[in-house]
Motif scaffolding. Structure first.
Motif, PDB file in Angstrom:
ATOM      1  N   VAL A 181      67.615  39.547-130.505  1.00 27.22           N
ATOM      2  CA  VAL A 181      66.162  39.494-130.638  1.00 27.22           C
ATOM      3  C   VAL A 181      65.661  38.068-130.438  1.00 27.22           C
ATOM      4  N   ASN A 182      64.769  37.908-129.494  1.00 24.49           N
ATOM      5  CA  ASN A 182      64.142  36.615-129.230  1.00 24.49           C
ATOM      6  C   ASN A 182      62.886  36.517-130.099  1.00 24.49           C
ATOM      7  N   THR A 183      62.899  35.629-131.079  1.00 29.21           N
ATOM      8  CA  THR A 183      61.735  35.535-131.969  1.00 29.21           C
ATOM      9  C   THR A 183      60.609  34.717-131.310  1.00 29.21           C
TER      10      THR A 183
ATOM     11  N   ARG B 106      64.585  44.327-109.842  1.00 24.84           N
ATOM     12  CA  ARG B 106      63.809  43.591-108.835  1.00 24.84           C
ATOM     13  C   ARG B 106      63.134  42.328-109.381  1.00 24.84           C
ATOM     14  N   CYS B 107      63.810  41.650-110.291  1.00 26.64           N
ATOM     15  CA  CYS B 107      63.309  40.394-110.879  1.00 26.64           C
ATOM     16  C   CYS B 107      61.915  40.572-111.474  1.00 26.64           C
ATOM     17  N   GLY B 108      61.608  41.793-111.939  1.00 19.40           N
ATOM     18  CA  GLY B 108      60.273  42.084-112.453  1.00 19.40           C
ATOM     19  C   GLY B 108      59.834  41.107-113.541  1.00 19.40           C
ATOM     20  N   ASP B 109      60.769  40.735-114.403  1.00 18.03           N
ATOM     21  CA  ASP B 109      60.438  39.806-115.494  1.00 18.03           C
ATOM     22  C   ASP B 109      59.923  38.479-114.947  1.00 18.03           C
ATOM     23  N   TYR B 110      60.509  38.055-113.825  1.00 15.61           N
ATOM     24  CA  TYR B 110      60.105  36.781-113.218  1.00 15.61           C
ATOM     25  C   TYR B 110      58.830  36.958-112.387  1.00 15.61           C
ATOM     26  N   VAL B 111      58.797  38.008-111.601  1.00 23.05           N
ATOM     27  CA  VAL B 111      57.642  38.264-110.720  1.00 23.05           C
ATOM     28  C   VAL B 111      56.354  38.363-111.550  1.00 23.05           C
ATOM     29  N   ASN B 176      66.155  34.431-121.169  1.00 24.98           N
ATOM     30  CA  ASN B 176      65.184  34.982-120.213  1.00 24.98           C
ATOM     31  C   ASN B 176      64.614  36.330-120.637  1.00 24.98           C
ATOM     32  N   TYR B 177      65.026  36.813-121.809  1.00 25.92           N
ATOM     33  CA  TYR B 177      64.585  38.139-122.248  1.00 25.92           C
ATOM     34  C   TYR B 177      64.058  38.092-123.686  1.00 25.92           C
ATOM     35  N   ASP B 178      63.226  39.068-124.011  1.00 27.15           N
ATOM     36  CA  ASP B 178      62.707  39.169-125.376  1.00 27.15           C
ATOM     37  C   ASP B 178      63.636  39.984-126.257  1.00 27.15           C
TER      38      ASP B 178
END
Lengths: 200, 200
Positions: A181-183, B106-111, B176-178
């Motif tokens: 979990v990223n706080t 498809r790199c959605g998090d970055y796009v 890079n992620y939540d």
């Protein structure tokens, strides 16, 4: 079998607070400093010595002047540090046998691996961690940004080494956890409620 | 701003199914192959060519015989692959502008980084991933355990390279992620419900 949740966390990520609030939300026991208190009661070690031992891997260089006052050699110092880990592991197992609970740190995920704990790793970006440290006060107040960043990195490096030594696994490697979990800049109170819904 | 969730996933982790079921739970749009379909409509590229391009970073060695049939040089092949990424990014942005949605891969998090997406990474241990691949059928049927393991590693290696090339970030790196979710041997249906509660 009791429902056990273990929390590992980066320094400044708010992982400890998240664990405490999650325990409140789930109405289950929460163990963190309680483990140290119980250890001291059982062994008579000094608090400061236990805190040091929890941060380091056993090596003869650890100053032992704050431990038992009778004369002990280098090997005994190593044995004593190992014994702190072993005592803590025993206490953690006993607590986990007693009731549903959340255990923070102390390789709880590894120690309780036979009890199928839900293993959470809590982390955040450096900026958010620095902000949390400053809000929390502690030692951060008198530190420059550079010093604070160094401290955060240094504590985490110690945690990683400690975890690696006792578990032979990589601290923070996602494969050792069920959820990471990223706080970030999120409100820990809100996050605890969401997490409670997730693990329920 | 719309509520956007992006899902990156290890091959065989069940991340795609988790994304689809999560979209169902949340009653929001889900985009995965739909992005490719739209791309083909806009550009006329062949499906097989797009699939190849999605797995590789641009390099002149990619066979281009299945692309447009008019003669194109090596540079054009690279440009074409870049253009597929750019077209897909455009489509992803348009979809995210339209309504709440879940975007897979498809790199959605970055796009979509300017739209503050909730970025989920889905992973699992190798054993669980192999089991999922075998249950799902596909190409896994005729493969030995060794071959299947190699395939899983190879697809993920390609995904990592692709992500690194376009985002300059490390694929799967928690920062890079939540949220990073270990599907392990868990039931994806149940997990989707829990995840819906978490992100709601």
């Amino acid at each position: 079998m009791n429902r056990i949740i273990t929390i590992s966390r980066e320094f400044g990520s708010g992982g400890r607070e998240l664990g405490r609030r999650l325990a409140e939300e789930l109405k289950i026991a929460y163990y963190d400093q309680e483990i140290v208190t119980e250890l001291i009661e059982r062994t008579g070690f000094a608090l400061e010595y236990v805190r040091q031992a929890e941060e380091r891997i056993p090596m003869p260089l650890l100053p032992i002047t704050t431990a038992h006052t009778f004369g002990i050699g280098q090997n005994s110092a190593v044995e004593q540090q190992l014994s702190i880990y072993n005592h803590e592991s025993e206490i953690i197992k006993e607590l986990a046998e007693k009731s549903d609970c959340i255990i923070v740190g102390r390789c709880g995920d590894y120690v309780l691996r036979d009890m199928d704990p839900y293993r959470i790793f809590v982390y955040a970006d450096m900026e958010s961690k620095m902000k949390r440290c400053r809000e929390r006060g502690d030692d951060a107040k008198g530190m420059s940004d550079k010093e604070l960043k160094q401290k955060i990195n240094s504590v985490d490096k110690k945690r990683a080494r400690y975890y690696q030594f006792y578990t032979d696994n990589t601290w923070g490697d996602r494969i050792n956890y069920d959820l990471c979990v990223n706080t970030g800049s999120r409100d820990i109170k809100v996050l605890a409620k969401k997490l409670a819904a997730f693990v329920s």
